[in-house]
Design a protein around this motif. Structure first.
Motif, mmCIF file in Angstrom:
data_model
loop_
_atom_site.group_PDB
_atom_site.id
_atom_site.type_symbol
_atom_site.label_atom_id
_atom_site.label_comp_id
_atom_site.label_asym_id
_atom_site.label_seq_id
_atom_site.Cartn_x
_atom_site.Cartn_y
_atom_site.Cartn_z
ATOM 1 N N VAL A 99 0.855 -1.188 0.000
ATOM 2 C CA VAL A 99 0.000 0.000 0.000
ATOM 3 C C VAL A 99 0.888 1.234 0.000
ATOM 4 C CG1 VAL A 99 -1.670 1.362 1.313
ATOM 5 C CG2 VAL A 99 -1.943 -1.127 1.141
ATOM 6 N N ILE A 100 0.588 2.169 -0.862
ATOM 7 C CA ILE A 100 1.349 3.417 -0.943
ATOM 8 C C ILE A 100 0.505 4.520 -0.308
ATOM 9 C CG2 ILE A 100 2.528 5.049 -2.462
ATOM 10 C CD1 ILE A 100 1.535 1.607 -3.776
ATOM 11 N N PRO A 101 0.899 5.019 0.874
ATOM 12 C CA PRO A 101 0.144 6.107 1.494
ATOM 13 C C PRO A 101 0.556 7.442 0.892
ATOM 14 C CG PRO A 101 1.932 5.427 2.946
ATOM 15 C CD PRO A 101 2.018 4.555 1.715
ATOM 16 N N ALA A 102 -0.401 8.215 0.454
ATOM 17 C CA ALA A 102 -0.116 9.511 -0.165
ATOM 18 C C ALA A 102 -1.148 10.530 0.289
ATOM 19 C CB ALA A 102 -0.130 9.385 -1.690
ATOM 20 N N SER A 103 -0.783 11.781 0.236
ATOM 21 C CA SER A 103 -1.753 12.832 0.552
ATOM 22 C C SER A 103 -2.805 12.902 -0.543
ATOM 23 C CB SER A 103 -1.042 14.175 0.702
ATOM 24 O OG SER A 103 -0.075 14.104 1.738
ATOM 25 N N TRP A 104 -2.382 12.804 -1.788
ATOM 26 C CA TRP A 104 -3.276 12.705 -2.928
ATOM 27 C C TRP A 104 -2.487 12.245 -4.147
ATOM 28 C CZ3 TRP A 104 -2.579 17.721 -0.685
ATOM 29 C CH2 TRP A 104 -1.753 18.602 -1.400
ATOM 30 N N THR A 135 -8.891 10.681 -1.171
ATOM 31 C CA THR A 135 -10.045 10.058 -0.536
ATOM 32 C C THR A 135 -10.876 11.121 0.166
ATOM 33 O OG1 THR A 135 -8.789 8.022 -0.178
ATOM 34 C CG2 THR A 135 -10.798 8.306 1.111
ATOM 35 N N GLU A 136 -12.155 11.100 -0.058
ATOM 36 C CA GLU A 136 -13.027 12.095 0.553
ATOM 37 C C GLU A 136 -13.024 11.945 2.075
ATOM 38 O OE1 GLU A 136 -17.029 13.718 -1.218
ATOM 39 O OE2 GLU A 136 -17.459 11.920 -0.034
ATOM 40 N N GLY A 137 -12.788 13.053 2.775
ATOM 41 C CA GLY A 137 -12.832 13.054 4.233
ATOM 42 C C GLY A 137 -11.598 12.513 4.913
ATOM 43 N N SER A 138 -10.495 12.354 4.195
ATOM 44 C CA SER A 138 -9.273 11.795 4.792
ATOM 45 C C SER A 138 -8.051 12.567 4.318
ATOM 46 C CB SER A 138 -9.125 10.314 4.421
ATOM 47 O OG SER A 138 -7.921 9.777 4.933
ATOM 48 N N MET A 178 -8.499 4.926 -12.556
ATOM 49 C CA MET A 178 -8.120 5.500 -11.271
ATOM 50 C C MET A 178 -7.370 4.440 -10.475
ATOM 51 S SD MET A 178 -11.795 5.405 -9.207
ATOM 52 C CE MET A 178 -11.090 5.954 -7.634
ATOM 53 N N PRO A 179 -6.556 4.855 -9.491
ATOM 54 C CA PRO A 179 -5.895 3.855 -8.654
ATOM 55 C C PRO A 179 -6.920 3.075 -7.837
ATOM 56 C CG PRO A 179 -4.888 6.028 -8.394
ATOM 57 C CD PRO A 179 -6.165 6.220 -9.156
ATOM 58 N N LEU A 180 -6.528 1.904 -7.401
ATOM 59 C CA LEU A 180 -7.351 1.122 -6.489
ATOM 60 C C LEU A 180 -7.122 1.698 -5.089
ATOM 61 C CD1 LEU A 180 -9.183 -1.455 -6.301
ATOM 62 C CD2 LEU A 180 -7.114 -2.673 -5.602
ATOM 63 N N ILE A 181 -8.139 2.343 -4.527
ATOM 64 C CA ILE A 181 -8.029 3.044 -3.253
ATOM 65 C C ILE A 181 -8.658 2.197 -2.151
ATOM 66 C CG2 ILE A 181 -8.496 5.168 -2.004
ATOM 67 C CD1 ILE A 181 -6.805 5.648 -4.461
ATOM 68 N N LEU A 182 -7.922 2.031 -1.046
ATOM 69 C CA LEU A 182 -8.394 1.205 0.057
ATOM 70 C C LEU A 182 -8.803 2.045 1.256
ATOM 71 C CD1 LEU A 182 -5.649 -1.590 0.065
ATOM 72 C CD2 LEU A 182 -7.834 -1.578 -1.169
ATOM 73 N N LEU A 205 -12.618 1.958 -2.399
ATOM 74 C CA LEU A 205 -13.341 3.219 -2.247
ATOM 75 C C LEU A 205 -13.532 3.906 -3.596
ATOM 76 C CD1 LEU A 205 -11.575 4.664 0.927
ATOM 77 C CD2 LEU A 205 -13.630 3.256 0.810
ATOM 78 N N THR A 206 -14.635 4.608 -3.714
ATOM 79 C CA THR A 206 -14.912 5.351 -4.954
ATOM 80 C C THR A 206 -15.230 6.816 -4.688
ATOM 81 O OG1 THR A 206 -17.251 4.711 -4.880
ATOM 82 C CG2 THR A 206 -15.761 3.297 -6.147
ATOM 83 N N ASN A 207 -15.437 7.185 -3.433
ATOM 84 C CA ASN A 207 -15.774 8.573 -3.116
ATOM 85 C C ASN A 207 -14.496 9.402 -3.015
ATOM 86 O OD1 ASN A 207 -18.538 8.039 -2.962
ATOM 87 N ND2 ASN A 207 -18.408 7.469 -0.806
ATOM 88 N N MET A 208 -14.214 10.151 -4.058
ATOM 89 C CA MET A 208 -12.997 10.946 -4.110
ATOM 90 C C MET A 208 -13.344 12.440 -4.131
ATOM 91 S SD MET A 208 -10.434 8.777 -4.288
ATOM 92 C CE MET A 208 -11.311 7.533 -3.308
ATOM 93 N N ALA A 209 -12.474 13.219 -3.516
ATOM 94 C CA ALA A 209 -12.563 14.673 -3.604
ATOM 95 C C ALA A 209 -11.463 15.151 -4.537
ATOM 96 C CB ALA A 209 -12.398 15.296 -2.218
ATOM 97 N N PHE A 210 -11.741 16.164 -5.354
ATOM 98 C CA PHE A 210 -10.700 16.619 -6.283
ATOM 99 C C PHE A 210 -10.842 18.113 -6.537
ATOM 100 C CE2 PHE A 210 -14.283 15.169 -8.851
ATOM 101 C CZ PHE A 210 -14.471 16.230 -9.732
ATOM 102 N N GLU A 211 -9.753 18.699 -6.968
ATOM 103 C CA GLU A 211 -9.730 20.105 -7.359
ATOM 104 C C GLU A 211 -8.576 20.301 -8.327
ATOM 105 O OE1 GLU A 211 -7.043 21.764 -3.618
ATOM 106 O OE2 GLU A 211 -9.193 22.124 -3.652
ATOM 107 N N GLN A 212 -8.561 21.411 -9.022
ATOM 108 C CA GLN A 212 -7.460 21.675 -9.925
ATOM 109 C C GLN A 212 -6.168 21.773 -9.134
ATOM 110 O OE1 GLN A 212 -8.182 24.729 -12.788
ATOM 111 N NE2 GLN A 212 -6.099 24.702 -13.613
ATOM 112 N N ALA A 213 -5.135 21.109 -9.630
ATOM 113 C CA ALA A 213 -3.887 20.999 -8.888
ATOM 114 C C ALA A 213 -3.132 22.325 -8.845
ATOM 115 C CB ALA A 213 -3.005 19.922 -9.510
#
Length: 226
Positions: A99-104, A135-138, A178-182, A205-213
């Motif tokens: 598992v690769i932990p990332a901020s986004w 991930t939304e909310g994380s 999209m990546p497989l998000i756990l 997980l499928t609930n993602m939050a996004f914005e222009q980078a």
């Protein structure tokens, strides 16, 4: 695809992995930085969660991208739909998951407009922009991957690749993959060598939050020290 690791959010992980002898050996042999925060790209060294010899979750330095004689470029992604059957990935799918932990993560996709009345052709002809997706909310996004050891510069180097799936949820408006998000609660079950990866995939997980980078410097000033 590229990743973002915010040093404040993952300070404990970064401090720990930077002190490892394996990380220093990899840095010297591969000529790669041990900063492991900010924006990370293929072939960079990243902190990765994988099982230790007792089967528990532990942190390790790994280089991003399997190598193969068929291409000079690192194989940074693996389709989850064929990971259990293709020779390159099959052994890792069953025995070496990580598992690769990332901020986004970053992805280039089509801009989204409120009350969008454009046709699909018009939509696809729009210039792509860079999105930051998490991930939304994380604060941490747990990305499923596979790893293996490869011989490089006279040492056995742990290498990882990110698993991808068909895009779901709001990400479908941006990109087709999209990546497989756990979920954090599924991390141990995913990396356990005797676990059932197919069952965990169903819980992705499928609930993602996004914005222009926002564009950051390649290596931002450090805010923590090892």
């Amino acid at each position: 695809m590229s990743l973002r690791i915010e040093p404040k959010e993952m300070a404990e992980v970064l401090v720990k992995v930077r002190k490892m002898a394996l990380a220093h050996d990899m840095s010297i042999k591969l000529g790669k930085s041990l900063i492991m925060s900010g924006d990370l790209f293929p072939e960079d060294i990243a902190p990765v969660l994988a099982p230790n010899k007792y089967g528990n979750v532990a942190i390790f330095p790994m280089a991003w991208g399997f190598t193969h004689k068929s291409t000079p470029k690192p194989l940074v992604n693996c389709r989850v739909e064929t990971a259990d059957s293709k020779p390159l990935w099959r052994d890792s799918w069953y025995r070496r998951r990580c598992v690769i932990p990332a901020s986004w993560y970053y992805e280039w996709g089509y801009p989204i407009f409120d009350n969008d009345s454009r046709s699909m052709i018009e939509h696809r002809n729009t210039k792509k922009i860079k999105f930051a997706i998490q991930t939304e909310g994380s604060d941490i996004t747990y990305i499923a991957g596979l790893y293996r050891y490869e011989e490089h510069c006279g040492m056995q180097v742990p290498m990882f690749s990110i698993l991808t799936r068909e895009a779901a949820g709001t990400v479908r408006d941006i990109h087709d993959r999209m990546p497989l998000i756990l979920d954090k609660d599924n991390v141990l079950d995913w990396i356990r060598p005797n676990g059932n990866p197919s069952a965990i995939v169903e819980k992705a997980l499928t609930n993602m939050a996004f914005e222009q980078a926002v564009e950051y410097p390649r290596f931002p000033p450090e805010t923590i020290t090892a």
